[in-house]
Design an enzyme around this catalytic site. Sequence first.
Site, PDB file in Angstrom:
ATOM      1  N   ASN A   1       0.864  -1.182   0.000  1.00 30.45           N
ATOM      2  CA  ASN A   1       0.000   0.000   0.000  1.00 30.45           C
ATOM      3  C   ASN A   1       0.901   1.233   0.000  1.00 30.45           C
ATOM      4  OD1 ASN A   1      -1.837   2.023   0.498  1.00 30.45           O
ATOM      5  ND2 ASN A   1      -2.149   1.478   2.664  1.00 30.45           N
ATOM      6  N   TRP A   2       0.944   1.899  -1.141  1.00 30.42           N
ATOM      7  CA  TRP A   2       1.880   3.028  -1.271  1.00 30.42           C
ATOM      8  C   TRP A   2       1.361   4.292  -0.589  1.00 30.42           C
ATOM      9  CZ3 TRP A   2       4.025   3.111  -7.013  1.00 30.42           C
ATOM     10  CH2 TRP A   2       4.671   1.896  -7.260  1.00 30.42           C
ATOM     11  N   LYS A   3       0.100   4.306  -0.241  1.00 27.16           N
ATOM     12  CA  LYS A   3      -0.534   5.511   0.338  1.00 27.16           C
ATOM     13  C   LYS A   3      -0.287   6.700  -0.615  1.00 27.16           C
ATOM     14  CE  LYS A   3       0.361   3.494   4.808  1.00 27.16           C
ATOM     15  NZ  LYS A   3       0.324   3.650   6.239  1.00 27.16           N
TER      16      LYS A   3
ATOM     17  N   HIS B   1      -9.247   0.855   5.054  1.00 26.98           N
ATOM     18  CA  HIS B   1      -7.959   1.111   5.723  1.00 26.98           C
ATOM     19  C   HIS B   1      -8.189   2.075   6.890  1.00 26.98           C
ATOM     20  CE1 HIS B   1      -3.878   2.417   6.452  1.00 26.98           C
ATOM     21  NE2 HIS B   1      -3.482   1.333   5.818  1.00 26.98           N
TER      22      HIS B   1
ATOM     23  N   GLU C   1      -6.602   4.500   7.954  1.00 28.64           N
ATOM     24  CA  GLU C   1      -6.408   5.930   7.653  1.00 28.64           C
ATOM     25  C   GLU C   1      -7.650   6.516   6.996  1.00 28.64           C
ATOM     26  OE1 GLU C   1      -2.697   5.591   5.545  1.00 28.64           O
ATOM     27  OE2 GLU C   1      -1.721   4.968   7.415  1.00 28.64           O
TER      28      GLU C   1
ATOM     29  N   GLU D   1      -5.097  -5.210  10.554  1.00 26.88           N
ATOM     30  CA  GLU D   1      -4.092  -4.180  10.757  1.00 26.88           C
ATOM     31  C   GLU D   1      -4.380  -3.462  12.076  1.00 26.88           C
ATOM     32  OE1 GLU D   1      -2.194  -2.948   6.806  1.00 26.88           O
ATOM     33  OE2 GLU D   1      -3.905  -1.653   7.136  1.00 26.88           O
TER      34      GLU D   1
ATOM     35  N   GLY E   1       2.655   2.161  10.729  1.00 26.67           N
ATOM     36  CA  GLY E   1       3.577   3.286  10.562  1.00 26.67           C
ATOM     37  C   GLY E   1       4.257   3.702  11.851  1.00 26.67           C
TER      38      GLY E   1
ATOM     39  N   SER F   1       3.714  -2.334  10.270  1.00 23.25           N
ATOM     40  CA  SER F   1       5.169  -2.304  10.448  1.00 23.25           C
ATOM     41  C   SER F   1       5.846  -3.634  10.111  1.00 23.25           C
ATOM     42  CB  SER F   1       5.526  -1.854  11.873  1.00 23.25           C
ATOM     43  OG  SER F   1       5.045  -0.545  12.113  1.00 23.25           O
TER      44      SER F   1
ATOM     45  N   GLY G   1       3.004  -1.218   4.264  1.00 22.13           N
ATOM     46  CA  GLY G   1       3.052   0.218   3.979  1.00 22.13           C
ATOM     47  C   GLY G   1       4.475   0.651   3.689  1.00 22.13           C
ATOM     48  N   GLY G   2       5.135   1.202   4.698  1.00 21.28           N
ATOM     49  CA  GLY G   2       6.467   1.804   4.528  1.00 21.28           C
ATOM     50  C   GLY G   2       7.469   0.920   3.802  1.00 21.28           C
TER      51      GLY G   2
HETATM   52  C1  PEP Z   1      -0.533   0.067   6.021  1.00 14.43           C
HETATM   53  O1  PEP Z   1      -0.634   1.252   5.856  1.00 14.43           O
HETATM   54  O2  PEP Z   1      -1.400  -0.686   5.561  1.00 14.43           O
HETATM   55  C2  PEP Z   1       0.613  -0.437   6.781  1.00 14.43           C
HETATM   56  C3  PEP Z   1       0.587  -1.665   7.219  1.00 14.43           C
HETATM   57  O3  PEP Z   1       1.656   0.435   6.988  1.00 14.43           O
HETATM   58  P1  PEP Z   1       3.086   0.117   7.662  1.00 14.43           P
HETATM   59  O4  PEP Z   1       3.566  -1.176   7.053  1.00 14.43           O
HETATM   60  O5  PEP Z   1       3.955   1.270   7.283  1.00 14.43           O
HETATM   61  O6  PEP Z   1       2.861   0.004   9.126  1.00 14.43           O
END
Ligand code: PEP
Length: 251
Positions: free
Chosen positions: A9-11, A94, A96, A166, A172, A212, A233-234
């Site tokens: 997920n590039w956001k 998600h 966010e 999640e 994040g 994470s 994500g990251g």
């Molecule tokens: C996400 O945004 O779905 C996510 C899991 O982010 P991160 O891996 O950065 O915690």
Amino acid sequence: MRKKIVAGNWKMHKDLAETEAFLGRLKEQVMPEEVSIIVAPPFTNLQHAFQSLRDHPVRVAAQNMHQSDKGAFTGEVSAAMLKSVGVETVILGHSERRAHFNETDDLLAEKVNTALGNDMTVIFCVGEELKDRKAGDQFEVVQNQLEKGLFHLSEDDWAHVVIAYEPVWAIGTGETASPEQAQQMHQFIRQAVTDHYSETVAEAVSILYGGSVKPANAKEIFGQPDVDGGLIGGAALEVESFMEIAKAFIE
Ligand code: PEP
């Protein structure tokens, strides 16, 4: 056997040039055959990503879509628009989007219906906030999200649903749920699907962990019996770390 999936997920990261560069490098990598790999770039890069990956096993997903088919919804994108550029998978719910864009369970159920009605696959995110976990309410919160967002679906619909657990406190933040915490919740989710539908549906649905995930912890998390992959994500923003995570199943 359940499908193993690693989705990035590039956001709101990567413009067109950065997307081109990422996908160019991604295509140079050897892909693990037993894992379905998905990238979810921002809307502006979906068409490019789909065309770039046309003859490649990596699939493209959107990060969101509107629940209506069309209309006066300035700034929004419909399922049909996504499909017209080749996108057949969408991430919905998600945390966010729930937190910053007021996406409620009822709205998400509508979005799920629209996506499935357009023959798309949904990666549906659930997960508790830190306050919920501190209060010991994590199972109740997730059960509620499942009931409101997904449990109105028919058994057949579940062929097009992937769940992503999640925990919001792990997104994040660098804080990861322990493999045991992840397994406990994934098992709970699978049991909830069994109770509402059947063991057949529950055993077939892929449940991804997100929060994470990094190359250093992916193998242990993915090694849990009810964890079928990750929503990343990251660490999905760099080809090397994303691929290391995707290969954590096999190496
Ligand atoms: C996400 O945004 O779905 C996510 C899991 O982010 P991160 O891996 O950065 O915690």
